[in-house]
Design an enzyme around this catalytic site. Structure first.
Site, PDB file in Angstrom:
ATOM      1  N   HIS A  57       2.365  -1.663   4.175  1.00 17.30           N
ATOM      2  CA  HIS A  57       1.070  -1.222   4.691  1.00 17.30           C
ATOM      3  C   HIS A  57      -0.018  -2.086   4.099  1.00 17.30           C
ATOM      4  O   HIS A  57       0.069  -2.483   2.941  1.00 17.30           O
ATOM      5  CB  HIS A  57       0.818   0.249   4.317  1.00 17.30           C
ATOM      6  CG  HIS A  57      -0.221   0.879   5.167  1.00 17.30           C
ATOM      7  ND1 HIS A  57      -1.561   0.750   4.921  1.00 17.30           N
ATOM      8  CD2 HIS A  57      -0.110   1.626   6.291  1.00 17.30           C
ATOM      9  CE1 HIS A  57      -2.236   1.394   5.856  1.00 17.30           C
ATOM     10  NE2 HIS A  57      -1.387   1.934   6.703  1.00 17.30           N
ATOM     11  N   ASP A  86       5.209   5.522   9.994  1.00 13.36           N
ATOM     12  CA  ASP A  86       6.122   5.342  11.130  1.00 13.36           C
ATOM     13  C   ASP A  86       7.592   5.468  10.742  1.00 13.36           C
ATOM     14  O   ASP A  86       8.453   5.457  11.626  1.00 13.36           O
ATOM     15  CB  ASP A  86       5.881   3.967  11.782  1.00 13.36           C
ATOM     16  CG  ASP A  86       4.604   3.940  12.616  1.00 13.36           C
ATOM     17  OD1 ASP A  86       4.267   4.986  13.188  1.00 13.36           O
ATOM     18  OD2 ASP A  86       3.950   2.886  12.677  1.00 13.36           O
TER      19      ASP A  86
HETATM   20  C1  SDX Z   1       0.613   1.767  11.103  1.00 11.50           C
HETATM   21  O1  SDX Z   1      -3.610   0.171   9.178  1.00 11.50           O
HETATM   22  C2  SDX Z   1      -3.237   1.403   9.308  1.00 11.50           C
HETATM   23  O2  SDX Z   1      -3.776   2.302   8.721  1.00 11.50           O
HETATM   24  C3  SDX Z   1      -2.091   1.613  10.274  1.00 11.50           C
HETATM   25  C4  SDX Z   1      -1.450   2.999  10.308  1.00 11.50           C
HETATM   26  C5  SDX Z   1      -2.384   4.024  10.938  1.00 11.50           C
HETATM   27  O3  SDX Z   1      -2.203   5.212  10.652  1.00 11.50           O
HETATM   28  O4  SDX Z   1      -3.223   3.647  11.762  1.00 11.50           O
HETATM   29  O5  SDX Z   1      -1.078   3.420   9.016  1.00 11.50           O
HETATM   30  C6  SDX Z   1      -0.198   3.001  11.227  1.00 11.50           C
HETATM   31  O6  SDX Z   1       0.358   0.834  11.834  1.00 11.50           O
HETATM   32  C7  SDX Z   1       1.727   1.701  10.087  1.00 11.50           C
HETATM   33  C8  SDX Z   1       2.394   0.314   9.993  1.00 11.50           C
HETATM   34  C9  SDX Z   1       3.541   0.201  11.004  1.00 11.50           C
HETATM   35  N1  SDX Z   1       4.093  -1.127  11.024  1.00 11.50           N
HETATM   36  C10 SDX Z   1       5.333  -1.416  10.532  1.00 11.50           C
HETATM   37  O7  SDX Z   1       6.030  -0.579   9.978  1.00 11.50           O
HETATM   38  C11 SDX Z   1       5.783  -2.849  10.737  1.00 11.50           C
HETATM   39  C12 SDX Z   1       6.365  -3.388   9.457  1.00 11.50           C
HETATM   40  N2  SDX Z   1       5.312  -3.555   8.479  1.00 11.50           N
HETATM   41  C13 SDX Z   1       4.669  -4.786   8.358  1.00 11.50           C
HETATM   42  O8  SDX Z   1       4.755  -5.744   9.355  1.00 11.50           O
HETATM   43  C14 SDX Z   1       3.431  -4.867   7.484  1.00 11.50           C
HETATM   44  O9  SDX Z   1       3.726  -4.249   6.279  1.00 11.50           O
HETATM   45  C15 SDX Z   1       2.100  -4.341   8.061  1.00 11.50           C
HETATM   46  C16 SDX Z   1       1.808  -4.902   9.456  1.00 11.50           C
HETATM   47  C17 SDX Z   1       2.114  -2.829   8.146  1.00 11.50           C
HETATM   48  C18 SDX Z   1       0.976  -4.783   7.104  1.00 11.50           C
HETATM   49  O10 SDX Z   1       0.830  -6.147   7.204  1.00 11.50           O
HETATM   50  P1  SDX Z   1      -0.047  -7.048   6.186  1.00 11.50           P
HETATM   51  O11 SDX Z   1      -0.955  -6.226   5.369  1.00 11.50           O
HETATM   52  O12 SDX Z   1      -0.641  -8.138   7.000  1.00 11.50           O
HETATM   53  O13 SDX Z   1       1.043  -7.627   5.193  1.00 11.50           O
HETATM   54  P2  SDX Z   1       1.828  -8.986   5.366  1.00 11.50           P
HETATM   55  O14 SDX Z   1       2.570  -8.997   6.641  1.00 11.50           O
HETATM   56  O15 SDX Z   1       0.868 -10.119   5.135  1.00 11.50           O
HETATM   57  O16 SDX Z   1       2.865  -8.911   4.173  1.00 11.50           O
HETATM   58  C19 SDX Z   1       2.501  -9.113   2.809  1.00 11.50           C
HETATM   59  C20 SDX Z   1       3.770  -9.393   2.051  1.00 11.50           C
HETATM   60  C21 SDX Z   1       4.581 -10.529   2.678  1.00 11.50           C
HETATM   61  O17 SDX Z   1       5.351 -11.120   1.656  1.00 11.50           O
HETATM   62  P3  SDX Z   1       4.901 -12.537   1.030  1.00 11.50           P
HETATM   63  O18 SDX Z   1       4.823 -13.521   2.150  1.00 11.50           O
HETATM   64  O19 SDX Z   1       3.540 -12.278   0.408  1.00 11.50           O
HETATM   65  O20 SDX Z   1       5.949 -12.865   0.005  1.00 11.50           O
HETATM   66  O21 SDX Z   1       4.654  -8.248   2.080  1.00 11.50           O
HETATM   67  C22 SDX Z   1       5.843  -8.552   2.831  1.00 11.50           C
HETATM   68  C23 SDX Z   1       5.515  -9.818   3.645  1.00 11.50           C
HETATM   69  O22 SDX Z   1       6.650 -10.547   3.942  1.00 11.50           O
HETATM   70  N3  SDX Z   1       6.075  -7.434   3.765  1.00 11.50           N
HETATM   71  C24 SDX Z   1       7.275  -7.042   4.191  1.00 11.50           C
HETATM   72  C25 SDX Z   1       7.035  -5.953   5.039  1.00 11.50           C
HETATM   73  N4  SDX Z   1       5.722  -5.705   5.105  1.00 11.50           N
HETATM   74  C26 SDX Z   1       5.128  -6.629   4.321  1.00 11.50           C
HETATM   75  N5  SDX Z   1       8.497  -7.503   3.950  1.00 11.50           N
HETATM   76  C27 SDX Z   1       9.514  -6.873   4.572  1.00 11.50           C
HETATM   77  N6  SDX Z   1       9.351  -5.800   5.402  1.00 11.50           N
HETATM   78  C28 SDX Z   1       8.123  -5.334   5.631  1.00 11.50           C
HETATM   79  N7  SDX Z   1       7.941  -4.289   6.456  1.00 11.50           N
END
Ligand code: SDX
Length: 378
Positions: free
Chosen positions: A261, A315
């Site tokens: 998140h 989720d």
């Molecule tokens: C919702 O914003 C809100 O409030 C949203 C929400 C709401 O109520 O409205 O809470 C609802 O949208 C929940 C999120 C649902 N999405 C997912 O479950 C999809 C999987 N999650 C991710 O793609 C991600 O964590 C996000 C999209 C939720 C957040 O993305 P960010 O803040 O842009 O983080 P990022 O992609 O830049 O990741 C930062 C680091 C990375 O590693 P490094 O490159 O720094 O080494 O964390 C890692 C990412 O690779 N990472 C993950 C991961 N999420 C982040 N690694 C593996 N699996 C994951 N799910």
């Protein structure tokens, strides 16, 4: 003018001042109008929470009854909307059907009186009341059935489950569903709410505001992740496959759905409550092996990714609740939208109260002064 550093995804940049909800991502706290989510999930209803978010205070008994009454008697959709939905391809995603139907409401209510509290209230009631009817109607019509008329004797969530399944829901299932709506109704400046506020800032109608937000919610990085979680649990298939699956995701740098998140660096408090709801449901209606897989996933992801603050988000467990209720997977995100519409409308109202059109800037990184090349010289 002050020049700011560019932050991809606008991370950490305030896009509005808001008193609607609050998140402490380090402590795992979520409040709606200052009230903790745990307390609302235990004691409130979806409609009461919606009222709190939109009008800023918990309603009195009379105010709540009046609001419930208005929503109850505006649940029907116009037959022309229903007929339009009948023409949608049954293979289309229900989020697309919902986005189109929400936008179509604007055709029927084209008067825009944005500074009139009665107009705001009517629009709020109409959208909160009809969005569930649209979701249920599309579900029945794509199966070749007529939509079911809403039942005025049923509460908001019970009526939705009735319209979806053509039978009255178990009271525990209806209450748990209502709590799920409370948990999904609002979450500060998430992508779909930002989209709603940008659209609202142009002073367009609330149907366009909601339609743009529905379109934004559907993506797999946002609300669409709940659907992908179930697909992922099905692909994994057994507890033994969890570790190799996660290992493979990490090697491919693929995102594990339902985890991570932008704001929470600990477990999302909504996921904690949803997990308890899953357990309550399974206790009454029977266990599901997908829950064992999900729990193992949580353990392995924590072991591997806790250092990056990656934990289950809202989720991750919601799909298990809906799946146990027999709801088709592609309706999970429309259900998220049924809840979130009240949050979007609270932001619509707040945006209108102190509006300035959103118009950020960009950092141009293209070329300049390029001569036009005639087509035969390209
Ligand atoms: C919702 O914003 C809100 O409030 C949203 C929400 C709401 O109520 O409205 O809470 C609802 O949208 C929940 C999120 C649902 N999405 C997912 O479950 C999809 C999987 N999650 C991710 O793609 C991600 O964590 C996000 C999209 C939720 C957040 O993305 P960010 O803040 O842009 O983080 P990022 O992609 O830049 O990741 C930062 C680091 C990375 O590693 P490094 O490159 O720094 O080494 O964390 C890692 C990412 O690779 N990472 C993950 C991961 N999420 C982040 N690694 C593996 N699996 C994951 N799910």
């Amino acid at each position: 003018m002050m020049v700011c550093e560019y932050k991809p995804g606008l991370e950490g940049i305030p896009a509005a001042q808001s008193s609607i909800s609050y998140v402490d991502g380090q402590k795992g706290i979520l409040e709606y109008r200052g009230i903790r989510i745990e307390e609302l999930a235990e004691k409130s209803t979806f409609l009461e929470t919606a009222y709190l978010l939109i009008w800023g205070e918990l309603p009195s008994k009379e105010e709540l009854e009046a609001f419930e009454h208005e929503v109850r008697y505006h649940r029907r959709i116009k037959y022309r909307i229903r007929d339009m939905m009948k023409c949608f391809p049954e293979s289309g995603h229900p989020m697309d059907a919902l986005q189109a139907s929400a936008a179509a409401l604007g055709l029927f209510y084209s008067l825009r009186d944005l500074h009139n509290p009665a107009y705001i209230r009517d629009s709020v009631v109409r959208l909160i009341a009809t969005i569930p009817t649209m979701v249920a109607a599309f579900q029945l019509m794509r199966k070749g059935n007529d939509p079911v008329r809403p039942r005025d004797d049923l509460d908001y969530s019970a009526n939705f489950l009735y319209m979806l399944n053509e039978q009255e829901p178990d009271p525990l299932a209806a209450r748990i569903f209502d709590i799920c709506l409370i948990l999904h109704v609002e979450h500060t400046m998430n992508a779909s709410t930002f989209s709603a506020r940008v659209t609202a800032s142009t002073l367009t109608d609330p149907y366009a505001v909601v339609a743009s937000a529905v379109g934004t919610l559907g993506g797999p990085l946002h609300g669409g992740a709940n659907e992908e979680v179930i697909q992922m649990l099905e692909d994994i298939g057994s507890v033994d496959n969890v570790r190799p699956y996660i290992q493979d995701c990490l090697e491919r740098k693929a995102k594990i759905m339902g985890f991570g998140h932008r704001v929470y660096k600990v477990k999302d408090p909504r996921a904690t409550i949803l997990q308890k709801l899953v357990e309550q449901l399974f206790e009454k209606f029977g266990h599901d092996k997908f829950y064992d897989i999900a729990q193992e996933m949580e353990r392995v992801v924590e072991e591997k990714l806790a250092s990056k603050g990656i934990y289950p988000n809202v989720d991750f467990y919601s799909g298990l609740v809906y799946r146990k209720m027999g709801i088709p997977t592609d309706l999970f995100t429309p259900i998220f939208a049924i809840a979130r519409v009240a949050g979007w409308l609270a932001h619509w109202k707040e945006q209108l109260a102190e509006n300035r059109i959103f118009r950020p800037t960009q950092i141009y990184n293209g070329r300049h002064e390029i001569p036009y090349a005639p087509i035969e010289q390209r």
